[in-house]
Write a protein that holds these residues in place. Structure first.
Motif, short mmCIF file in Angstrom:
data_model
loop_
_atom_site.label_atom_id
_atom_site.label_comp_id
_atom_site.label_asym_id
_atom_site.label_seq_id
_atom_site.Cartn_x
_atom_site.Cartn_y
_atom_site.Cartn_z
N ILE A 46 0.85 -1.18 0.00
CA ILE A 46 0.00 0.00 0.00
C ILE A 46 0.89 1.23 0.00
O ILE A 46 1.89 1.29 0.72
CB ILE A 46 -0.90 -0.02 1.25
N ASP A 47 0.52 2.21 -0.82
CA ASP A 47 1.31 3.45 -0.93
C ASP A 47 0.82 4.47 0.09
O ASP A 47 -0.35 4.87 0.05
CB ASP A 47 1.19 4.03 -2.34
N ASP A 48 1.72 4.92 0.94
CA ASP A 48 1.36 5.92 1.95
C ASP A 48 0.72 7.15 1.32
O ASP A 48 -0.25 7.70 1.86
CB ASP A 48 2.60 6.36 2.75
N ALA A 49 1.27 7.59 0.20
CA ALA A 49 0.77 8.82 -0.42
C ALA A 49 -0.71 8.68 -0.81
O ALA A 49 -1.47 9.65 -0.75
CB ALA A 49 1.60 9.15 -1.66
N ARG A 50 -1.10 7.47 -1.17
CA ARG A 50 -2.51 7.25 -1.58
C ARG A 50 -3.42 7.19 -0.35
O ARG A 50 -4.56 7.65 -0.40
CB ARG A 50 -2.62 6.00 -2.44
N VAL A 51 -2.92 6.62 0.72
CA VAL A 51 -3.70 6.62 1.97
C VAL A 51 -3.90 8.07 2.42
O VAL A 51 -4.98 8.45 2.88
CB VAL A 51 -3.00 5.81 3.08
N LYS A 52 -2.86 8.86 2.25
CA LYS A 52 -2.93 10.26 2.66
C LYS A 52 -4.01 11.02 1.88
O LYS A 52 -4.76 11.81 2.46
CB LYS A 52 -1.57 10.93 2.46
N ILE A 53 -4.10 10.77 0.59
CA ILE A 53 -5.13 11.42 -0.23
C ILE A 53 -6.52 11.03 0.29
O ILE A 53 -7.39 11.87 0.49
CB ILE A 53 -4.99 11.04 -1.73
N LEU A 54 -6.70 9.72 0.52
CA LEU A 54 -7.98 9.25 1.04
C LEU A 54 -8.30 9.92 2.38
O LEU A 54 -9.42 10.40 2.59
CB LEU A 54 -7.93 7.72 1.21
N ALA A 55 -7.30 9.94 3.26
CA ALA A 55 -7.52 10.49 4.61
C ALA A 55 -7.89 11.97 4.53
O ALA A 55 -8.83 12.43 5.18
CB ALA A 55 -6.28 10.28 5.46
N ASN A 56 -7.15 12.71 3.73
CA ASN A 56 -7.44 14.14 3.61
C ASN A 56 -8.84 14.38 3.05
O ASN A 56 -9.55 15.28 3.50
CB ASN A 56 -6.40 14.82 2.71
N ALA A 57 -9.22 13.58 2.06
CA ALA A 57 -10.52 13.76 1.43
C ALA A 57 -11.65 13.43 2.42
O ALA A 57 -12.62 14.19 2.56
CB ALA A 57 -10.63 12.89 0.18
N ILE A 58 -11.51 12.32 3.11
CA ILE A 58 -12.60 11.86 3.99
C ILE A 58 -12.71 12.76 5.22
O ILE A 58 -13.80 12.93 5.78
CB ILE A 58 -12.39 10.37 4.37
N LYS A 59 -11.60 13.35 5.62
CA LYS A 59 -11.63 14.22 6.80
C LYS A 59 -12.29 15.57 6.52
O LYS A 59 -12.44 16.40 7.43
CB LYS A 59 -10.21 14.39 7.36
N MET A 60 -12.70 15.79 5.29
CA MET A 60 -13.49 16.97 4.98
C MET A 60 -14.89 16.84 5.59
O MET A 60 -15.63 17.80 5.67
CB MET A 60 -13.59 17.18 3.47
N TYR A 61 -15.25 15.63 5.99
CA TYR A 61 -16.56 15.37 6.61
C TYR A 61 -16.38 15.31 8.13
O TYR A 61 -15.36 14.82 8.61
CB TYR A 61 -17.15 14.06 6.11
N ASP A 62 -17.38 15.76 8.85
CA ASP A 62 -17.28 15.73 10.32
C ASP A 62 -17.38 14.30 10.84
O ASP A 62 -16.68 13.92 11.76
CB ASP A 62 -18.40 16.57 10.94
#
Ligand SMILES: [Mg+2]
Length: 158
Positions: free
Chosen positions: A29-45
């Motif tokens: 698993i690529d850390d950079a891709r997890v980071k994109i997912l995390a940043n996107a999903i954290k836009m929600y409360d």
């Protein structure tokens, strides 16, 4: 509002060119891709990650499953649930999950394959087909607003 991402792993958090390996020697698993997912999903409360990937079939203490949890945890994510499907009926698995979890207000699906998603309009219009999360495309020509918003977040953080 509870927002869920139904997450596939292979083809979303990695691609064929990923160099990382799992403890058991599979594509990692690529850390950079997890980071994109995390940043996107954290836009929600309020949000949840629901695992749809074949990785869900692994035992809770399988080295590779622990590796997945560790990778997600690096960016503060965990797995709130897993769908169950038979064969390749991944869409049906999501439909059943949604029925059992009416607390989910909206969702998107990240997957690099289309499976049976087209059989369910609601799923199809929320499906982002990936080749690595940063290369996501709408499955439907008429995507749901929630899918468009999430796509924007992915692009913003890629
Ligand atoms: Mg996949």
């Amino acid at each position: 509002m509870l927002f869920a991402v139904f997450l596939d792993v292979d083809g979303v958090l990695n691609t064929k060119t990923t160099c990382q390996h799992t403890p058991d020697g599979y594509t990692g698993i690529d850390d950079a891709r997890v980071k994109i997912l995390a940043n996107a999903i954290k836009m929600y409360d309020c949000y949840e990650v629901i695992l749809t990937s074949d990785w869900k079939e692994m035992g809770e203490y399988d080295d590779d499953y622990l590796y997945l949890l560790e990778k997600l945890d690096l960016y503060g994510l965990d797995i709130a649930g897993k769908t169950k499907d038979q064969g390749n009926n991944r869409g049906e698995g999501i439909i059943n999950y949604l029925k059992a979890h009416p607390e989910i207000d909206d969702y998107v699906i990240l997957d690099d394959h289309k499976f049976d998603f087209m059989n369910y309009t609601g799923l199809w219009e929320r499906l982002l087909v990936t080749d690595g999360i940063e290369r996501a495309e709408f499955a439907s020509r008429t995507p749901e607003v929630e899918a468009m918003v999430f796509m924007d977040y992915i692009k913003r953080f890629s």
